[in-house]
Design an enzyme around this catalytic site. Sequence first.
Site, mmCIF file in Angstrom:
data_model
loop_
_atom_site.group_PDB
_atom_site.id
_atom_site.type_symbol
_atom_site.label_atom_id
_atom_site.label_comp_id
_atom_site.label_asym_id
_atom_site.label_seq_id
_atom_site.Cartn_x
_atom_site.Cartn_y
_atom_site.Cartn_z
ATOM 1 C CE LYS A 148 -3.868 -2.359 2.226
ATOM 2 N NZ LYS A 148 -4.628 -2.679 3.452
ATOM 3 C CD GLN A 194 -3.441 -4.355 6.581
ATOM 4 O OE1 GLN A 194 -3.514 -3.274 6.011
ATOM 5 N NE2 GLN A 194 -3.923 -5.469 6.050
ATOM 6 C CG ASP A 229 -9.197 0.370 5.445
ATOM 7 O OD1 ASP A 229 -9.185 -0.077 4.290
ATOM 8 O OD2 ASP A 229 -8.291 0.174 6.276
HETATM 9 N N1 GUN Z 1 -7.057 -6.628 6.290
HETATM 10 C C1 GUN Z 1 -7.474 -7.302 5.185
HETATM 11 N N2 GUN Z 1 -7.986 -6.436 4.267
HETATM 12 C C2 GUN Z 1 -7.886 -5.208 4.809
HETATM 13 C C3 GUN Z 1 -8.240 -3.921 4.336
HETATM 14 O O1 GUN Z 1 -8.773 -3.708 3.227
HETATM 15 N N3 GUN Z 1 -7.965 -2.894 5.192
HETATM 16 C C4 GUN Z 1 -7.409 -3.088 6.418
HETATM 17 N N4 GUN Z 1 -7.200 -2.022 7.185
HETATM 18 N N5 GUN Z 1 -7.089 -4.266 6.878
HETATM 19 C C5 GUN Z 1 -7.314 -5.321 6.075
#
Ligand code: GUN
Length: 292
Positions: free
Chosen positions: A54, A98, A121
């Site tokens: 990311k 995350q 998110d």
């Molecule tokens: N863990 C798995 N997918 C995601 C996501 O799209 N965002 C976040 N913050 N954690 C994740």
Amino acid sequence: MTAMVIDGKAIAAELRKEVAKGVEQLVATGTIPPGLATVLVGVNPASQTYVRMKRKACAEVGIESFGYELPVDTSQEDIEKVVKELNADPKVHGILVQLPLPAGLDEEAVLKAISIEKDVDGFHPLNIGRLAQKGREPLFVPCTPAGCIVLLKKAGAQLEGARAVVVGRSNIVGMPAALLLVKENATVTICHSRTRDLPSVCREADVLIAAIGRPEMIRGDWIKPGAYVIDVGVNRVDDPSRKRGYRLVGDVAFEEAVEVAGAITPVPGGVGPMTIAGLLRNTLHSAQRTVA
Ligand code: GUN
């Protein structure tokens, strides 16, 4: 019949190019670049990889990223303190914590601490609540489910009135994907581990989204001929013939399904790239909103 294979990598690349252009235009007006803060707690290797990807994608489109890596034994109070500092930081337009968090931490409380204006998110309970209500719009929509809808539309799926089946009811993918499909006027069934006769429910689907995390569970004969199949699963299976000892497969048995479906996403190269592209787009929108 052989299905059209939906190229998520190419569609995500297009989206990233649009984000890069948007960032350039924003910065040209004399404002600071969009900023994304990533918060990673503990040492989950998959999470570390995702956060690294990311941040790299941010750099490629001109978004500044700020990485926070906290030890596994960080207290609830300290994580929320970091989030609150980021809420107040004008250089930060998006905050990504995350998931999953290490055991013992209160995920809901952490997500609730994120300012809804920076919730790129889309996991804040208020944003999810708005997604679930008629006539209300969240500020941000979760990136992976939003990516699924983009892929379906790009592939030409008619969602209005379609029978859609979502297999999996997670907070991150299954449930928000189902809510988005309802907003698109599909008729939606959500399946899970207690669903009776899952194969026959799947066979009803004009649109099938698989998000269960079980390698190749959905077989070719579960799929309605001509259906649109979106495979969100990313599962490692042992493969001694590969240098790294494993290969990635989805939740759908691709080789069988491709013979029946009308269109299908591959793994890798389907939904995965769309998640990151969506995050970049949400971060840009957040920055644009601060100057609007
Ligand atoms: N863990 C798995 N997918 C995601 C996501 O799209 N965002 C976040 N913050 N954690 C994740």
